[in-house]
Write a protein that holds these residues in place. Structure first.
Motif, PDB file in Angstrom:
ATOM      1  N   GLY A 123       1.009  -1.160   0.187  1.00 43.87           N
ATOM      2  CA  GLY A 123       0.313   0.232   0.228  1.00 43.87           C
ATOM      3  C   GLY A 123       1.041   0.904  -0.511  1.00 43.87           C
ATOM      4  N   SER A 124       0.303   2.572   0.622  1.00 46.56           N
ATOM      5  CA  SER A 124       0.659   3.852  -0.158  1.00 46.56           C
ATOM      6  C   SER A 124       0.915   4.503   1.745  1.00 46.56           C
ATOM      7  CB  SER A 124       0.019   4.883  -0.439  1.00 46.56           C
ATOM      8  OG  SER A 124       0.899   6.011  -0.873  1.00 46.56           O
ATOM      9  N   TYR A 125       2.395   4.849   1.919  1.00 46.83           N
ATOM     10  CA  TYR A 125       2.370   5.190   3.327  1.00 46.83           C
ATOM     11  C   TYR A 125       2.801   6.476   3.629  1.00 46.83           C
ATOM     12  CZ  TYR A 125       2.480   0.291   5.175  1.00 46.83           C
ATOM     13  OH  TYR A 125       2.278  -1.071   4.909  1.00 46.83           O
ATOM     14  N   VAL A 155       5.958  12.961   1.711  1.00 44.76           N
ATOM     15  CA  VAL A 155       6.872  11.404   1.586  1.00 44.76           C
ATOM     16  C   VAL A 155       5.656  10.859   1.257  1.00 44.76           C
ATOM     17  CG1 VAL A 155       7.393  10.675   3.934  1.00 44.76           C
ATOM     18  CG2 VAL A 155       8.857   9.457   1.612  1.00 44.76           C
ATOM     19  N   ARG A 156       6.190   9.672   0.119  1.00 38.37           N
ATOM     20  CA  ARG A 156       4.341   8.581  -0.161  1.00 38.37           C
ATOM     21  C   ARG A 156       5.660   7.843  -0.528  1.00 38.37           C
ATOM     22  NH1 ARG A 156       2.529   5.749  -4.882  1.00 38.37           N
ATOM     23  NH2 ARG A 156       0.150   5.157  -4.333  1.00 38.37           N
ATOM     24  N   ILE A 157       5.208   6.164   0.931  1.00 36.77           N
ATOM     25  CA  ILE A 157       5.840   5.320   0.161  1.00 36.77           C
ATOM     26  C   ILE A 157       5.349   4.302   0.413  1.00 36.77           C
ATOM     27  CG2 ILE A 157       7.553   3.676   1.259  1.00 36.77           C
ATOM     28  CD1 ILE A 157       8.062   5.711   3.288  1.00 36.77           C
ATOM     29  N   ALA A 158       5.493   3.697  -1.835  1.00 39.46           N
ATOM     30  CA  ALA A 158       4.696   3.253  -2.149  1.00 39.46           C
ATOM     31  C   ALA A 158       5.267   1.321  -2.160  1.00 39.46           C
ATOM     32  CB  ALA A 158       4.653   3.139  -3.522  1.00 39.46           C
ATOM     33  N   ILE A 159       4.804   0.119  -1.142  1.00 38.71           N
ATOM     34  CA  ILE A 159       5.334  -0.546  -0.515  1.00 38.71           C
ATOM     35  C   ILE A 159       4.329  -1.653  -1.631  1.00 38.71           C
ATOM     36  CG2 ILE A 159       5.699  -2.555   0.520  1.00 38.71           C
ATOM     37  CD1 ILE A 159       6.539   0.171   2.610  1.00 38.71           C
ATOM     38  N   GLY A 160       4.664  -2.852  -2.319  1.00 39.32           N
ATOM     39  CA  GLY A 160       4.491  -3.504  -3.591  1.00 39.32           C
ATOM     40  C   GLY A 160       5.079  -5.051  -3.148  1.00 39.32           C
ATOM     41  N   LYS A 189       7.177   8.921  10.508  1.00 43.42           N
ATOM     42  CA  LYS A 189       5.641   8.996  10.422  1.00 43.42           C
ATOM     43  C   LYS A 189       5.537   8.030   9.554  1.00 43.42           C
ATOM     44  CE  LYS A 189       2.977  12.937  11.145  1.00 43.42           C
ATOM     45  NZ  LYS A 189       2.939  14.720  10.670  1.00 43.42           N
ATOM     46  N   ALA A 190       5.599   8.176   8.537  1.00 41.59           N
ATOM     47  CA  ALA A 190       4.848   8.072   7.603  1.00 41.59           C
ATOM     48  C   ALA A 190       4.865   5.917   7.444  1.00 41.59           C
ATOM     49  CB  ALA A 190       5.236   7.773   6.303  1.00 41.59           C
ATOM     50  N   LEU A 191       6.362   5.130   8.381  1.00 41.90           N
ATOM     51  CA  LEU A 191       5.903   4.040   8.655  1.00 41.90           C
ATOM     52  C   LEU A 191       6.145   3.875   9.767  1.00 41.90           C
ATOM     53  CD1 LEU A 191       9.498   3.756   6.757  1.00 41.90           C
ATOM     54  CD2 LEU A 191       7.396   2.822   6.042  1.00 41.90           C
ATOM     55  N   ARG A 192       5.300   4.581  10.564  1.00 44.53           N
ATOM     56  CA  ARG A 192       4.800   4.672  11.640  1.00 44.53           C
ATOM     57  C   ARG A 192       5.582   4.125  12.706  1.00 44.53           C
ATOM     58  NH1 ARG A 192       0.208   7.313  12.013  1.00 44.53           N
ATOM     59  NH2 ARG A 192      -0.513   6.885  13.702  1.00 44.53           N
ATOM     60  N   LEU A 193       6.999   4.358  12.675  1.00 43.19           N
ATOM     61  CA  LEU A 193       8.036   3.734  13.895  1.00 43.19           C
ATOM     62  C   LEU A 193       8.095   4.176  15.156  1.00 43.19           C
ATOM     63  CD1 LEU A 193      11.103   2.854  10.486  1.00 43.19           C
ATOM     64  CD2 LEU A 193       9.014   1.125  11.713  1.00 43.19           C
ATOM     65  N   ALA A 194       7.984   5.629  14.919  1.00 44.81           N
ATOM     66  CA  ALA A 194       8.650   6.039  15.806  1.00 44.81           C
ATOM     67  C   ALA A 194       7.714   7.704  16.068  1.00 44.81           C
ATOM     68  CB  ALA A 194      10.085   5.711  16.146  1.00 44.81           C
ATOM     69  N   ALA A 195       7.487   7.862  17.499  1.00 47.67           N
ATOM     70  CA  ALA A 195       7.144   9.551  17.128  1.00 47.67           C
ATOM     71  C   ALA A 195       8.793  10.238  17.020  1.00 47.67           C
ATOM     72  CB  ALA A 195       6.974   9.607  18.854  1.00 47.67           C
ATOM     73  N   CYS A 196       8.338  11.805  16.866  1.00 46.00           N
ATOM     74  CA  CYS A 196       8.915  12.578  16.447  1.00 46.00           C
ATOM     75  C   CYS A 196       9.548  12.852  17.325  1.00 46.00           C
ATOM     76  CB  CYS A 196       8.878  13.446  15.945  1.00 46.00           C
ATOM     77  SG  CYS A 196       9.603  15.202  15.311  1.00 46.00           S
ATOM     78  N   SER A 197      11.506  12.937  17.827  1.00 50.27           N
ATOM     79  CA  SER A 197      12.484  13.476  17.900  1.00 50.27           C
ATOM     80  C   SER A 197      12.696  14.961  18.076  1.00 50.27           C
ATOM     81  CB  SER A 197      13.519  11.955  17.776  1.00 50.27           C
ATOM     82  OG  SER A 197      13.858  11.103  18.080  1.00 50.27           O
ATOM     83  N   GLN A 198      13.436  15.536  18.303  1.00 55.81           N
ATOM     84  CA  GLN A 198      13.879  16.520  18.881  1.00 55.81           C
ATOM     85  C   GLN A 198      14.160  17.365  17.418  1.00 55.81           C
ATOM     86  OE1 GLN A 198      17.022  18.656  20.528  1.00 55.81           O
ATOM     87  NE2 GLN A 198      18.607  17.573  19.691  1.00 55.81           N
ATOM     88  N   GLY A 199      14.496  16.326  16.365  1.00 56.86           N
ATOM     89  CA  GLY A 199      14.258  16.573  14.886  1.00 56.86           C
ATOM     90  C   GLY A 199      15.464  17.852  14.677  1.00 56.86           C
ATOM     91  N   THR A 200      16.058  18.473  15.311  1.00 53.62           N
ATOM     92  CA  THR A 200      17.064  19.879  15.451  1.00 53.62           C
ATOM     93  C   THR A 200      18.528  19.082  15.686  1.00 53.62           C
ATOM     94  OG1 THR A 200      17.914  21.878  15.312  1.00 53.62           O
ATOM     95  CG2 THR A 200      16.212  20.877  17.385  1.00 53.62           C
ATOM     96  N   MET A 201      19.563  19.956  15.421  1.00 51.11           N
ATOM     97  CA  MET A 201      20.903  19.774  15.839  1.00 51.11           C
ATOM     98  C   MET A 201      21.058  20.661  17.111  1.00 51.11           C
ATOM     99  SD  MET A 201      23.059  17.761  13.213  1.00 51.11           S
ATOM    100  CE  MET A 201      24.362  17.627  13.877  1.00 51.11           C
ATOM    101  N   ASN A 202      20.418  22.316  16.544  1.00 48.26           N
ATOM    102  CA  ASN A 202      20.463  22.865  17.780  1.00 48.26           C
ATOM    103  C   ASN A 202      22.638  23.691  17.590  1.00 48.26           C
ATOM    104  OD1 ASN A 202      17.818  22.731  19.011  1.00 48.26           O
ATOM    105  ND2 ASN A 202      18.403  20.802  20.095  1.00 48.26           N
TER     106      ASN A 202
END
Length: 312
Positions: free
Chosen positions: A31-33, A47-52, A144-157
């Motif tokens: 499907g499409s993630y 992002v769109r990840i199409a898995i087949g 987020k698309a693959l639902r592997l983990a919540a967001c981390s700080q998302g920056t290197m400050n």
């Protein structure tokens, strides 16, 4: 051992990596993630990840155009992010090699992730922030698309200060995102990073700066069945005039939670003048520093995973 033996084992390593990625993709429903994240200035990363079966097509169509500032990435950075997330999906120690990408097709349209570089270098888009910031934000978009983990700080400050006499650059840790069955770690660098901060004793011996505080920012991680990691508070006292620059993200957009988990707290930075005046700084900002001024940097917390128990 000879060239033939070397080639044999190199092929075995890349072949094993390819098989493990194909097996990991096959475990996901076809499907499409899809996912979207936004930078603090509103620029989208999509992002769109199409898995087949055992293959995946990763398409970044819909992401922002060329960034007017320094937050442009390059295909090499994007490829590194995808490769990193594939290794997380496999969840097995594997040597880094090209076999990891054989089952994946990348589509990177022109724009913030694939800017054009003209022959006249003075007109080329700036990419320094793409390496340290967009790589982080793009990783969280794929997770987020693959639902592997919540967001981390998302920056290197990224914090830079100096004068004509000296210069210094550091990156500062924050909270990690939680996941299914685990809480996020406090006060760590996550994902696309390979730096450690300088010991305070070294900073204070070599530069006219004092590290007044470096502590966990309690409560900054998002609540959840598994809580997001907390960021940190870092306070620096400057002993002579110099210039200060900040390059960061997640000062407006909060690190997302997953499966009912709450978002982490955004970061914040401010300069407290020797006079007591407080100057708030944006995600990408800077100012001139005088002796006696302080920088107080609060880094983002990670997002939580799952509905908090007290809410059930």
């Amino acid at each position: 051992h000879g060239a033939a033996a070397l080639a044999h084992y190199m092929a075995a390593l890349t072949g094993r990596a390819e098989r493990r990625v194909r097996e990991a993709l096959a475990r996901l429903p076809d499907g499409s993630y899809q996912a979207e994240e936004r930078l603090d200035d509103g620029s989208p990363l999509r992002v769109r990840i199409a898995i087949g079966g055992e293959r995946a097509v990763v398409d970044f169509a819909g992401s922002a155009g060329v960034h007017p500032g320094n937050l442009n990435a390059t295909p090499a950075i994007v490829r590194s992010v995808v490769l990193y997330v594939l290794r997380l999906l496999v969840d097995e120690p594997l040597p880094l090699n090209e076999g990891l990408m054989r089952a994946v097709e990348l589509h990177i349209p022109a724009g913030i992730l694939n800017p054009h570089f003209p022959e006249d270098s003075s007109r080329a888009p700036a990419v320094v922030g793409g390496n340290v910031e967009i790589s982080q934000r793009l990783t969280d978009t794929l997770l987020k698309a693959l639902r592997l983990a919540a967001c981390s700080q998302g920056t290197m400050n990224n914090v830079l200060w100096g004068s004509p006499r000296f210069g210094y650059y550091e990156t500062v840790c924050g909270g990690a995102g939680a996941g299914p069955g685990f809480a996020g770690a406090d006060a760590v660098h996550t994902h696309m990073t390979n730096t450690r901060i300088t010991d305070p004793e070294i900073v204070e011996v070599r530069y006219p700066v004092r590290v007044e505080r470096f502590a966990i920012r309690r409560g900054s991680g998002g609540a959840g069945r598994w809580r997001g990691g907390d960021g940190v508070v870092r306070e620096l006292l400057f002993l002579e005039p110099m210039s200060l620059s900040i390059l960061s993200q997640h000062r407006i957009e909060r690190p997302y939670g997953m499966e009912g988990g709450e978002a982490g707290q955004p970061g914040r930075q401010r300069v407290v003048r020797a006079s007591g005046e407080v100057v708030e700084l944006g995600a990408i900002d800077g100012c001139e520093i005088d002796a006696g001024d302080r920088l107080i940097l609060e880094t983002p917390g990670g997002g939580g995973w799952g509905i908090p128990r007290e809410s059930v």
